[in-house]
Design a protein around this motif. Structure first.
Motif, PDB file in Angstrom:
ATOM      1  N   VAL A 608      36.014  44.232 -76.598  1.00 37.73           N
ATOM      2  CA  VAL A 608      36.489  45.279 -75.682  1.00 37.73           C
ATOM      3  C   VAL A 608      37.887  44.953 -75.171  1.00 37.73           C
ATOM      4  CG1 VAL A 608      36.076  46.383 -73.442  1.00 37.73           C
ATOM      5  CG2 VAL A 608      34.166  45.984 -75.001  1.00 37.73           C
ATOM      6  N   LYS A 609      38.143  43.679 -74.894  1.00 39.90           N
ATOM      7  CA  LYS A 609      39.453  43.272 -74.368  1.00 39.90           C
ATOM      8  C   LYS A 609      40.569  43.612 -75.346  1.00 39.90           C
ATOM      9  CE  LYS A 609      39.600  39.115 -72.525  1.00 39.90           C
ATOM     10  NZ  LYS A 609      39.267  37.681 -72.286  1.00 39.90           N
ATOM     11  N   VAL A 610      40.299  43.471 -76.630  1.00 36.50           N
ATOM     12  CA  VAL A 610      41.324  43.793 -77.635  1.00 36.50           C
ATOM     13  C   VAL A 610      41.719  45.258 -77.519  1.00 36.50           C
ATOM     14  CG1 VAL A 610      41.790  43.983 -80.110  1.00 36.50           C
ATOM     15  CG2 VAL A 610      40.580  41.980 -79.218  1.00 36.50           C
ATOM     16  N   ARG A 611      40.729  46.139 -77.375  1.00 39.60           N
ATOM     17  CA  ARG A 611      41.036  47.571 -77.292  1.00 39.60           C
ATOM     18  C   ARG A 611      41.731  47.918 -75.976  1.00 39.60           C
ATOM     19  NH1 ARG A 611      37.118  51.252 -77.395  1.00 39.60           N
ATOM     20  NH2 ARG A 611      35.297  49.945 -76.967  1.00 39.60           N
ATOM     21  N   LEU A 616      46.557  49.594 -72.993  1.00 33.26           N
ATOM     22  CA  LEU A 616      47.461  49.447 -71.849  1.00 33.26           C
ATOM     23  C   LEU A 616      48.790  48.798 -72.208  1.00 33.26           C
ATOM     24  CD1 LEU A 616      44.909  48.307 -69.098  1.00 33.26           C
ATOM     25  CD2 LEU A 616      45.691  50.614 -69.638  1.00 33.26           C
ATOM     26  N   GLN A 617      48.905  48.264 -73.442  1.00 28.46           N
ATOM     27  CA  GLN A 617      50.160  47.641 -73.895  1.00 28.46           C
ATOM     28  C   GLN A 617      50.597  46.519 -72.950  1.00 28.46           C
ATOM     29  OE1 GLN A 617      52.046  48.551 -76.919  1.00 28.46           O
ATOM     30  NE2 GLN A 617      49.931  49.280 -77.221  1.00 28.46           N
ATOM     31  N   VAL A 618      49.662  45.590 -72.680  1.00 31.18           N
ATOM     32  CA  VAL A 618      49.944  44.464 -71.788  1.00 31.18           C
ATOM     33  C   VAL A 618      50.328  43.252 -72.635  1.00 31.18           C
ATOM     34  CG1 VAL A 618      49.060  42.996 -69.944  1.00 31.18           C
ATOM     35  CG2 VAL A 618      48.270  45.363 -70.148  1.00 31.18           C
ATOM     36  N   PRO A 619      51.430  42.558 -72.314  1.00 34.87           N
ATOM     37  CA  PRO A 619      51.830  41.366 -73.087  1.00 34.87           C
ATOM     38  C   PRO A 619      50.758  40.276 -73.034  1.00 34.87           C
ATOM     39  CG  PRO A 619      53.622  42.127 -71.672  1.00 34.87           C
ATOM     40  CD  PRO A 619      52.407  42.904 -71.280  1.00 34.87           C
ATOM     41  N   ASP A 620      50.734  39.428 -74.084  1.00 37.49           N
ATOM     42  CA  ASP A 620      49.707  38.393 -74.194  1.00 37.49           C
ATOM     43  C   ASP A 620      49.718  37.430 -73.011  1.00 37.49           C
ATOM     44  OD1 ASP A 620      48.896  39.459 -76.572  1.00 37.49           O
ATOM     45  OD2 ASP A 620      50.046  38.079 -77.828  1.00 37.49           O
ATOM     46  N   ASP A 621      50.937  36.964 -72.595  1.00 32.80           N
ATOM     47  CA  ASP A 621      50.999  35.964 -71.541  1.00 32.80           C
ATOM     48  C   ASP A 621      50.449  36.497 -70.221  1.00 32.80           C
ATOM     49  OD1 ASP A 621      53.032  37.755 -71.296  1.00 32.80           O
ATOM     50  OD2 ASP A 621      54.505  36.312 -70.530  1.00 32.80           O
ATOM     51  N   GLU A 622      50.627  37.785 -69.968  1.00 35.75           N
ATOM     52  CA  GLU A 622      50.086  38.375 -68.743  1.00 35.75           C
ATOM     53  C   GLU A 622      48.606  38.683 -68.891  1.00 35.75           C
ATOM     54  OE1 GLU A 622      50.551  42.395 -65.974  1.00 35.75           O
ATOM     55  OE2 GLU A 622      52.192  41.826 -67.335  1.00 35.75           O
ATOM     56  N   PHE A 623      48.225  39.225 -70.039  1.00 36.69           N
ATOM     57  CA  PHE A 623      46.836  39.628 -70.251  1.00 36.69           C
ATOM     58  C   PHE A 623      45.896  38.428 -70.215  1.00 36.69           C
ATOM     59  CE2 PHE A 623      43.233  41.299 -72.786  1.00 36.69           C
ATOM     60  CZ  PHE A 623      43.001  42.472 -72.076  1.00 36.69           C
ATOM     61  N   SER A 624      46.393  37.270 -70.600  1.00 36.97           N
ATOM     62  CA  SER A 624      45.556  36.065 -70.607  1.00 36.97           C
ATOM     63  C   SER A 624      45.116  35.663 -69.204  1.00 36.97           C
ATOM     64  CB  SER A 624      46.310  34.906 -71.274  1.00 36.97           C
ATOM     65  OG  SER A 624      47.473  34.568 -70.508  1.00 36.97           O
ATOM     66  N   LYS A 625      45.835  36.147 -68.167  1.00 36.60           N
ATOM     67  CA  LYS A 625      45.500  35.818 -66.784  1.00 36.60           C
ATOM     68  C   LYS A 625      44.471  36.779 -66.181  1.00 36.60           C
ATOM     69  CE  LYS A 625      50.275  34.248 -66.125  1.00 36.60           C
ATOM     70  NZ  LYS A 625      51.541  34.491 -65.385  1.00 36.60           N
ATOM     71  N   TRP A 626      44.188  37.849 -66.886  1.00 36.58           N
ATOM     72  CA  TRP A 626      43.277  38.849 -66.332  1.00 36.58           C
ATOM     73  C   TRP A 626      41.828  38.356 -66.391  1.00 36.58           C
ATOM     74  CZ3 TRP A 626      44.678  44.611 -67.701  1.00 36.58           C
ATOM     75  CH2 TRP A 626      46.014  44.852 -67.315  1.00 36.58           C
ATOM     76  N   LYS A 627      41.033  38.758 -65.396  1.00 30.54           N
ATOM     77  CA  LYS A 627      39.606  38.499 -65.379  1.00 30.54           C
ATOM     78  C   LYS A 627      38.874  39.830 -65.485  1.00 30.54           C
ATOM     79  CE  LYS A 627      39.977  34.403 -62.408  1.00 30.54           C
ATOM     80  NZ  LYS A 627      39.540  33.792 -61.116  1.00 30.54           N
ATOM     81  N   PHE A 628      37.683  39.766 -66.075  1.00 31.82           N
ATOM     82  CA  PHE A 628      36.919  40.985 -66.300  1.00 31.82           C
ATOM     83  C   PHE A 628      35.565  40.845 -65.611  1.00 31.82           C
ATOM     84  CE2 PHE A 628      40.150  40.882 -69.416  1.00 31.82           C
ATOM     85  CZ  PHE A 628      40.441  42.190 -69.745  1.00 31.82           C
ATOM     86  N   ALA A 629      35.160  41.908 -64.926  1.00 32.45           N
ATOM     87  CA  ALA A 629      33.918  41.845 -64.165  1.00 32.45           C
ATOM     88  C   ALA A 629      33.200  43.184 -64.233  1.00 32.45           C
ATOM     89  CB  ALA A 629      34.191  41.476 -62.705  1.00 32.45           C
ATOM     90  N   PHE A 630      31.875  43.117 -64.180  1.00 36.54           N
ATOM     91  CA  PHE A 630      31.064  44.315 -64.001  1.00 36.54           C
ATOM     92  C   PHE A 630      30.876  44.508 -62.497  1.00 36.54           C
ATOM     93  CE2 PHE A 630      26.780  45.937 -63.070  1.00 36.54           C
ATOM     94  CZ  PHE A 630      26.901  47.215 -63.591  1.00 36.54           C
TER      95      PHE A 630
END
Length: 692
Positions: A608-611, A616-630
């Motif tokens: 899901v993160k890949v899609r 959202l066209q987020v760069p890799d270095d920034e996207f790597s800092k994101w957390k995902f939660a339900f």
């Protein structure tokens, strides 16, 4: 060496002598201070005019803010302690160095105070003492307010129009109650230059119709009393003031002469002159008339007072009252004064007869002018786009109709069609325009436009429409934020359609105004509020039923992947969020643009993160800092890359789909869309507005 070390240590020791405390929140509050003037253990609390003793625990230990727990009444039952927020915080601390203590904590002599402060303090003390003395001796004095013809001449037509005088603007005397009234007359003689033998004083009386008029002259017996006795006799309202009218007759040389002999047959009348061309009402003088005589017998005298020709025709009116409505009735010149129920203190207004049909002046006679004065209202008009700035003012009448008001506004703006003016009333409590504008001819008079609950405003907001308001009210006006499929920009479009139109009609109209990714793109209309999607409007829904006071209407293309949802796929909400730890409580704060995402059966978070990153066209270095939660009802459960996302969205025990979503936790560093700043600070700036 040891002495020098002790001296150095003494230089570094400080004692706390005061704590300035702020009680309240970030938007307001109250300041007070804890001080120990002698550096002893005794603290004092200085809170405005209250000074109280406080112990050291209260002064120091309880000023840290944060939370406090109440002791448990039944600790054995494993009850969670009750916490409450403390709103008192130490704001500023004052210390005194130990080595300087003797120089600072010492007695202050008068010579130690700067000269300008000594002068100021002495003056304040003298004023305070004078006020104290006046207050303690207030029961020994009374206030006498003396109105004269000069006051009537000065005020009528300028400060006041009804009645005779504003007593707060006449000469006031503070007199001992024991002073004989005859001595008071000597005070008046010194003040006004009128010898006591030429003075005659009248008592004022409040009538049943709430007017205030000179009622009768003082008798010789009353003038022989003290001021206090006279006040008690004359003042039924137990007011501390005694109001008098000073009658002074003038001879041919304009010097005071003895008062005219007065019998029970004589009536003291006051006269006002009205000029319709100048719209001017002024005091012209007073006369004694016989109760049995007729008004026609004094017309020549009135013409002389007004500067008219002796044979000038004159119309007379009696000013009766002005609250709650103006009463000013014509006087029959052939009926005796007494028969017309005229008495001492009554006011007669007179004028030349109106010219022709009265078209040459706005208010041709006294009643119409007094009605205008009673109802006139200066209204401050503000553009609805700049609701804080007065743009222009108009003098109107509270009785003006809706059409009268918009015509005056249109004339001032140089607009040919008054129906293109739309007005909005003022909210006296929020100091903002009311949410809904005034409907076309929706109120009867200006007074209805200005009232807000039990308050009356003098502010109206206006806007100039591109079509007449009656036509606009037959339409529904929607402001729709269109989100382009690939571009960051958001464009606000105003859609106007008949009220019976549907959401499908809105979408069709919008398609003619926006740039689509491909000609066959399908659009949908969403309801968005504070970064959450609350509704997808069905195309058949009537736009008249859309209650759009607080949220944003968002239009967007339907992605192709959503058109091919399989039986096991799910369409979920995806929101951005941050955690706020204000007041030791973790709260979820949503931000940014919410969106939908199709989740396939068995799809892991990593897939899901890949899609999401691609969408959202987020760069890799920034996207790597994101957390995902339900998130369900605001509680986050963080996910691992191996977790199956669709498995989390099986529950049905949540009210509203918007409260169960996939959350993207990260800093709000994304570039803002063109309207996003306004959306956060003021939802109303992009909300959809009713046209009626």
């Amino acid at each position: 060496m040891a002495y020098g070390l002790l001296f150095l240590i003494n230089l570094l020791i400080f004692s706390l002598c005061s704590v300035l405390v702020h009680s309240g929140g970030v938007h307001g509050g109250h300041y007070y201070a804890y001080i120990r003037p002698t550096l002893s253990d005794q603290w004092f609390k200085f809170d405005d005019e209250r000074v109280t003793k406080e112990d050291i625990k209260r002064a120091l230990e309880e000023q840290y803010g944060g939370e406090e727990e109440l002791p448990q009444t039944n600790p054995g039952f494993n009850n969670s302690p009750f916490k409450f927020t403390k709103y008192s915080n130490a704001y500023m601390l004052v210390y005194i160095r130990e080595s300087d203590k003797e120089k600072i904590i010492c007695n202050v002599d008068e010579k130690d105070i700067a000269e300008h402060l000594r002068i100021r303090l002495k003056k304040e003390q003298e004023e305070k003492e004078q006020k104290r003395k006046e207050k303690s001796e207030a029961h020994l004095y009374t206030i006498i307010k003396v109105a004269r013809s000069e006051d009537l001449l000065e005020q009528i037509g300028k400060d006041i129009y009804f009645d005779l005088v504003d007593h707060d603007k006449v000469r006031s005397f503070r007199i001992q109650k024991q002073m004989p009234f005859t001595l008071f007359k000597e005070e008046v003689a010194k003040e006004f230059g009128v010898p006591i033998q030429f003075q005659r004083f009248w008592l004022w009386a409040k009538r049943q119709n709430h007017t205030y008029r000179p009622n009768r002259p003082l008798t010789p017996q009353e003038e022989s009393q003290s001021v206090g006795q006279l006040r008690e006799v004359s003042n039924k309202a137990n007011n501390a003031e005694l109001k008098l009218f000073l009658e002074v007759e003038l001879g041919p040389d304009l010097r005071p002469i003895a008062p005219l002999d007065r019998t029970k047959e004589d009536i003291l009348l006051f006269f006002k002159l009205y000029d319709p061309l100048k719209e001017e009402l002024r005091y012209i003088g007073r006369l004694f008339v016989k109760g049995s005589s007729k008004p026609m017998e004094i017309l020549t005298k009135l013409s002389e007072m007004a500067g008219y020709a002796p044979d000038q025709e004159i119309e007379l009116y009696e000013e009766i009252k002005f609250e709650p409505q103006v009463m000013c009735e014509p006087i029959d010149k052939k009926i005796a004064f007494r028969s017309s129920q005229l008495e001492d203190g009554d006011i007669v207004c007179f004028q030349k007869p109106p010219l022709g049909s009265g078209e040459q002046c706005r208010y041709p006679d006294v009643p119409s002018f007094l009605e205008y004065v009673h109802n006139r209202q200066v209204v401050r008009f503000r553009s609805l786009e700049k609701p804080k700035e007065d743009e222009f003012s108009l003098e109107l009448s509270k009785n003006h109709t809706y059409d009268d008001v918009v015509e005056r506004v249109a004339h001032h703006l140089g607009l040919d069609d008054p129906s293109k003016i739309r007005l909005t009333s003022h909210n006296c409590y929020s100091q903002q325009p009311k949410p809904q504008p005034i409907k076309y001819r929706g109120v009867d008079h200006l007074s209805d436009m200005l009232v807000h609950y039990n308050q009356t405003s003098d502010i109206l907001y206006y806007e100039v429409l591109d079509i007449p308001l009656p036509e606009l009210q037959g339409l529904k006006t929607l402001k729709v934020a269109f989100h382009h499929a690939t571009k960051e920009e958001v464009v606000i479009h105003t859609i106007r359609l008949p009220k019976q139109s549907t959401v499908g009609d809105v979408i069709n109209d919008l398609k003619t105004k926006v740039e689509l990714s491909h000609p066959n793109a399908e659009l949908r209309l969403l309801e968005v509020f504070y970064h959450k999607i609350y509704k997808i409007f069905p195309p058949s829904e009537k736009i008249e039923n859309i209650n759009d006071q607080y949220w944003t209407l968002r239009a967007e293309e339907i992605p192709e992947e959503e058109k091919q949802i399989g039986p096991q796929d799910r369409l979920i909400h995806v929101y951005h969020f941050m955690k706020d730890t204000a007041q030791n409580q973790v709260q979820v704060q949503n931000f940014g643009e919410p969106f939908f995402l199709v989740i396939r059966e068995g799809e892991t978070l990593a897939e899901v993160k890949v899609r999401i990153q691609q969408k959202l066209q987020v760069p890799d270095d920034e996207f790597s800092k994101w957390k995902f939660a339900f998130l369900s009802l605001g509680r986050p459960e963080y996910l691992q890359d191996s977790d199956v996302v669709s498995g989390r969205f099986q529950r049905r025990d949540v009210y509203g789909a918007w409260e169960q979503y996939l959350g993207l936790e990260h800093a709000d560093s994304a570039p803002k869309r063109s309207y996003a700043a306004n959306q956060v600070s003021n939802v109303m700036s992009i909300m959809v507005k009713y046209s009626c």
